[in-house]
Design a protein around this motif. Structure first.
Motif, PDB file in Angstrom:
ATOM      1  N   ILE A  24     -46.594 -36.925  -7.608  1.00  0.00           N
ATOM      2  CA  ILE A  24     -45.511 -37.155  -6.648  1.00  0.00           C
ATOM      3  C   ILE A  24     -44.488 -36.029  -6.764  1.00  0.00           C
ATOM      4  CG2 ILE A  24     -43.744 -38.794  -5.873  1.00  0.00           C
ATOM      5  CD1 ILE A  24     -45.265 -40.931  -7.599  1.00  0.00           C
ATOM      6  N   LEU A  25     -44.183 -35.388  -5.649  1.00  0.00           N
ATOM      7  CA  LEU A  25     -43.138 -34.366  -5.630  1.00  0.00           C
ATOM      8  C   LEU A  25     -41.890 -34.949  -4.980  1.00  0.00           C
ATOM      9  CD1 LEU A  25     -43.161 -30.690  -5.421  1.00  0.00           C
ATOM     10  CD2 LEU A  25     -41.961 -31.745  -3.502  1.00  0.00           C
ATOM     11  N   ILE A  26     -40.761 -34.856  -5.683  1.00  0.00           N
ATOM     12  CA  ILE A  26     -39.497 -35.424  -5.190  1.00  0.00           C
ATOM     13  C   ILE A  26     -38.499 -34.304  -4.949  1.00  0.00           C
ATOM     14  CG2 ILE A  26     -37.545 -36.942  -5.784  1.00  0.00           C
ATOM     15  CD1 ILE A  26     -40.329 -37.965  -7.689  1.00  0.00           C
ATOM     16  N   THR A  27     -37.983 -34.210  -3.733  1.00  0.00           N
ATOM     17  CA  THR A  27     -36.954 -33.200  -3.433  1.00  0.00           C
ATOM     18  C   THR A  27     -35.567 -33.803  -3.688  1.00  0.00           C
ATOM     19  OG1 THR A  27     -36.653 -33.786  -1.085  1.00  0.00           O
ATOM     20  CG2 THR A  27     -38.454 -32.260  -1.604  1.00  0.00           C
ATOM     21  N   GLY A  28     -34.578 -32.937  -3.830  1.00  0.00           N
ATOM     22  CA  GLY A  28     -33.207 -33.415  -4.038  1.00  0.00           C
ATOM     23  C   GLY A  28     -32.972 -33.947  -5.447  1.00  0.00           C
ATOM     24  N   ARG A  29     -33.523 -33.249  -6.449  1.00  0.00           N
ATOM     25  CA  ARG A  29     -33.430 -33.696  -7.849  1.00  0.00           C
ATOM     26  C   ARG A  29     -31.987 -33.993  -8.288  1.00  0.00           C
ATOM     27  NH1 ARG A  29     -31.909 -35.235 -11.989  1.00  0.00           N
ATOM     28  NH2 ARG A  29     -32.391 -34.586 -14.106  1.00  0.00           N
ATOM     29  N   VAL A  84     -44.107 -23.891  -2.683  1.00  0.00           N
ATOM     30  CA  VAL A  84     -44.026 -24.935  -3.718  1.00  0.00           C
ATOM     31  C   VAL A  84     -45.096 -26.003  -3.482  1.00  0.00           C
ATOM     32  CG1 VAL A  84     -42.587 -26.775  -4.698  1.00  0.00           C
ATOM     33  CG2 VAL A  84     -41.578 -24.545  -4.207  1.00  0.00           C
ATOM     34  N   LEU A  85     -45.241 -26.433  -2.243  1.00  0.00           N
ATOM     35  CA  LEU A  85     -46.234 -27.468  -1.929  1.00  0.00           C
ATOM     36  C   LEU A  85     -47.660 -26.980  -2.215  1.00  0.00           C
ATOM     37  CD1 LEU A  85     -44.752 -28.938   1.391  1.00  0.00           C
ATOM     38  CD2 LEU A  85     -44.711 -30.002  -0.879  1.00  0.00           C
ATOM     39  N   ASN A  86     -47.933 -25.723  -1.886  1.00  0.00           N
ATOM     40  CA  ASN A  86     -49.273 -25.163  -2.145  1.00  0.00           C
ATOM     41  C   ASN A  86     -49.542 -25.000  -3.638  1.00  0.00           C
ATOM     42  OD1 ASN A  86     -50.273 -24.925   0.510  1.00  0.00           O
ATOM     43  ND2 ASN A  86     -49.076 -23.066   0.860  1.00  0.00           N
ATOM     44  N   THR A  87     -48.483 -24.776  -4.404  1.00  0.00           N
ATOM     45  CA  THR A  87     -48.630 -24.639  -5.865  1.00  0.00           C
ATOM     46  C   THR A  87     -48.807 -26.008  -6.518  1.00  0.00           C
ATOM     47  OG1 THR A  87     -47.235 -22.666  -5.842  1.00  0.00           O
ATOM     48  CG2 THR A  87     -47.524 -23.745  -7.965  1.00  0.00           C
ATOM     49  N   GLU A  88     -47.958 -26.960  -6.128  1.00  0.00           N
ATOM     50  CA  GLU A  88     -47.948 -28.278  -6.782  1.00  0.00           C
ATOM     51  C   GLU A  88     -49.032 -29.224  -6.253  1.00  0.00           C
ATOM     52  OE1 GLU A  88     -46.315 -29.024  -9.382  1.00  0.00           O
ATOM     53  OE2 GLU A  88     -44.841 -27.410  -9.466  1.00  0.00           O
ATOM     54  N   LYS A  89     -49.371 -29.082  -4.972  1.00  0.00           N
ATOM     55  CA  LYS A  89     -50.372 -29.953  -4.321  1.00  0.00           C
ATOM     56  C   LYS A  89     -50.140 -31.452  -4.579  1.00  0.00           C
ATOM     57  CE  LYS A  89     -53.998 -26.433  -4.207  1.00  0.00           C
ATOM     58  NZ  LYS A  89     -53.147 -25.319  -4.712  1.00  0.00           N
ATOM     59  N   PRO A  90     -48.964 -31.978  -4.199  1.00  0.00           N
ATOM     60  CA  PRO A  90     -48.690 -33.403  -4.441  1.00  0.00           C
ATOM     61  C   PRO A  90     -49.499 -34.308  -3.517  1.00  0.00           C
ATOM     62  CG  PRO A  90     -46.936 -32.435  -3.121  1.00  0.00           C
ATOM     63  CD  PRO A  90     -47.851 -31.305  -3.504  1.00  0.00           C
ATOM     64  N   GLU A  91     -49.742 -35.535  -3.992  1.00  0.00           N
ATOM     65  CA  GLU A  91     -50.407 -36.535  -3.155  1.00  0.00           C
ATOM     66  C   GLU A  91     -49.376 -37.333  -2.360  1.00  0.00           C
ATOM     67  OE1 GLU A  91     -53.655 -38.515  -5.762  1.00  0.00           O
ATOM     68  OE2 GLU A  91     -52.424 -37.240  -7.058  1.00  0.00           O
ATOM     69  N   ILE A  92     -48.176 -37.429  -2.928  1.00  0.00           N
ATOM     70  CA  ILE A  92     -47.049 -38.075  -2.229  1.00  0.00           C
ATOM     71  C   ILE A  92     -45.841 -37.169  -2.330  1.00  0.00           C
ATOM     72  CG2 ILE A  92     -45.426 -40.028  -2.210  1.00  0.00           C
ATOM     73  CD1 ILE A  92     -47.564 -41.859  -3.158  1.00  0.00           C
ATOM     74  N   ILE A  93     -45.118 -37.009  -1.230  1.00  0.00           N
ATOM     75  CA  ILE A  93     -43.852 -36.265  -1.239  1.00  0.00           C
ATOM     76  C   ILE A  93     -42.734 -37.247  -0.925  1.00  0.00           C
ATOM     77  CG2 ILE A  93     -42.513 -34.393  -0.187  1.00  0.00           C
ATOM     78  CD1 ILE A  93     -45.426 -33.347   0.768  1.00  0.00           C
ATOM     79  N   VAL A  94     -41.766 -37.362  -1.824  1.00  0.00           N
ATOM     80  CA  VAL A  94     -40.572 -38.170  -1.547  1.00  0.00           C
ATOM     81  C   VAL A  94     -39.493 -37.198  -1.091  1.00  0.00           C
ATOM     82  CG1 VAL A  94     -38.829 -39.751  -2.451  1.00  0.00           C
ATOM     83  CG2 VAL A  94     -41.195 -39.951  -3.231  1.00  0.00           C
ATOM     84  N   SER A  95     -39.212 -37.254   0.200  1.00  0.00           N
ATOM     85  CA  SER A  95     -38.256 -36.333   0.821  1.00  0.00           C
ATOM     86  C   SER A  95     -36.850 -36.931   0.716  1.00  0.00           C
ATOM     87  CB  SER A  95     -38.685 -36.123   2.279  1.00  0.00           C
ATOM     88  OG  SER A  95     -37.685 -35.499   3.020  1.00  0.00           O
ATOM     89  N   ILE A 151     -42.590 -30.069   5.826  1.00  0.00           N
ATOM     90  CA  ILE A 151     -43.207 -30.974   4.843  1.00  0.00           C
ATOM     91  C   ILE A 151     -44.266 -31.851   5.518  1.00  0.00           C
ATOM     92  CG2 ILE A 151     -42.745 -33.033   3.415  1.00  0.00           C
ATOM     93  CD1 ILE A 151     -40.014 -31.643   2.684  1.00  0.00           C
ATOM     94  N   GLY A 152     -43.916 -32.381   6.698  1.00  0.00           N
ATOM     95  CA  GLY A 152     -44.841 -33.243   7.440  1.00  0.00           C
ATOM     96  C   GLY A 152     -46.118 -32.521   7.832  1.00  0.00           C
ATOM     97  N   GLU A 153     -45.983 -31.291   8.321  1.00  0.00           N
ATOM     98  CA  GLU A 153     -47.154 -30.519   8.757  1.00  0.00           C
ATOM     99  C   GLU A 153     -48.056 -30.177   7.567  1.00  0.00           C
ATOM    100  OE1 GLU A 153     -45.338 -27.354  10.969  1.00  0.00           O
ATOM    101  OE2 GLU A 153     -45.037 -28.609  12.757  1.00  0.00           O
ATOM    102  N   ALA A 206     -51.702 -35.723   2.397  1.00  0.00           N
ATOM    103  CA  ALA A 206     -50.673 -36.256   1.498  1.00  0.00           C
ATOM    104  C   ALA A 206     -49.798 -37.242   2.270  1.00  0.00           C
ATOM    105  CB  ALA A 206     -49.817 -35.119   0.943  1.00  0.00           C
ATOM    106  N   LYS A 207     -49.162 -38.137   1.538  1.00  0.00           N
ATOM    107  CA  LYS A 207     -48.255 -39.107   2.160  1.00  0.00           C
ATOM    108  C   LYS A 207     -46.818 -38.629   1.988  1.00  0.00           C
ATOM    109  CE  LYS A 207     -51.233 -43.058   0.990  1.00  0.00           C
ATOM    110  NZ  LYS A 207     -52.019 -42.735  -0.210  1.00  0.00           N
ATOM    111  N   VAL A 208     -45.966 -39.014   2.941  1.00  0.00           N
ATOM    112  CA  VAL A 208     -44.544 -38.650   2.863  1.00  0.00           C
ATOM    113  C   VAL A 208     -43.680 -39.905   2.932  1.00  0.00           C
ATOM    114  CG1 VAL A 208     -42.649 -37.305   3.880  1.00  0.00           C
ATOM    115  CG2 VAL A 208     -44.993 -36.440   4.042  1.00  0.00           C
TER     116      VAL A 208
END
Length: 283
Positions: free
Chosen positions: A3-8, A47-58, A86-88, A95-97
């Protein structure tokens, strides 16, 4: 699950980070402006291509509502274009958002709790860019959940509760707006709701509303803070017109939470219970 979370560094991102240890089964990666500048689409993709998350929490956003009126380009880049990017990416990589939006997509003229099916009609730049972000995510083809929330506060970051505590400790008398109605959202509760959705056996797409239970004005919220903390400041009820701001505020922000409770069995604590919990944590 990754899971990748933005806005840490934000209120919600910080609360999600605190929950990290409770979910060892997930690999939770947190990014902020330094690692992933939301105004830079190329960096987002990198970042997305490096991390390859299955879920992104925007959870990252441009939230300076008044400043947004004169800083429209940056506000649009962060709240709209970044979400579209992020959506595209998510659509192309299955991946889910889970995207966090706001009650500010509405005009605030309703008299009944706002449902997900009510027609948005923002009255300021911040609300407009958040609505465009929602629309771009929905159009991207990504598997997505949008959570609209309101009046967010936390032990982290700058927020109404902390401002009131500071003012009440500095002044004998303050004025607080009494003609804007809604329910506060303790970011810790929202973070828990997000993790409930992550853990759900089925990811049910759609728009959901989440804030704490109850219905109050900002004045009543301030009064509760005063009472819980045993402070003695006099709090005067004032109208919005007595406190002019560059951005118009919706007068009614009460969200109907039935859908998120029904679909995801999300627990929604009462605002006062959560406020007491947060103030206890701040000690």
């Amino acid at each position: 699950m990754k899971i990748l979370i933005t806005g840490r560094q934000g209120q919600l991102g910080s609360e999600l980070h605190d929950l990290k240890e409770s979910y060892p089964q997930h690999q939770m990666v947190f990014v902020d402006r330094e690692e992933m500048d939301l105004s830079n689409p190329e960096q987002i993709l990198e970042v997305l291509n490096t991390e390859k998350p299955e879920i992104i929490v925007s959870a990252g956003a441009y939230t300076a509502v008044d400043k947004a009126e004169s800083d429209q380009e940056l506000c649009n880049a962060v709240n709209h274009i970044a979400v579209q990017t992020i959506g595209e990416w998510a659509a192309a990589h299955q991946a889910k958002v889970i995207h966090i939006s706001t009650d500010y997509v509405f005009d605030g003229n309703s008299e009944t709790p706002l449902k997900e099916t009510d027609t948005p009609d923002p009255i300021n730049v911040y609300g407009q860019t958040k609505l465009q972000g929602e629309q771009a995510l929905q159009a991207s083809g990504a598997n997505n959940v949008i959570i609209r929330t309101a009046w967010v506060y936390s032990v982290y970051g700058a927020n109404f509760v902390k401002t009131m505590l500071r003012l009440m400790n500095e002044r004998e008398e303050i004025g607080v707006v009494a003609d804007q109605v809604g329910t506060p959202t303790y970011a810790r509760d929202l973070a828990q709701a997000i993790m409930t959705i992550v853990e759900a056996p089925v990811f049910v797409q759609g728009v959901y509303h989440y804030s704490n239970e109850g219905k109050i004005s900002w004045h009543e919220f301030a009064t509760a803070i005063k009472e819980i903390k045993g402070l003695h400041t006099k709090i005067n009820a004032i109208g919005s017109d007595a406190f002019p701001t560059p951005a118009k505020r919706p007068h009614f922000s009460l969200l109907d939470k039935s859908k998120i409770k029904e679909v995801y069995q999300v627990a929604v604590p009462h605002w006062k219970t959560s406020l007491e919990e947060m103030l206890l944590k701040m000690r």
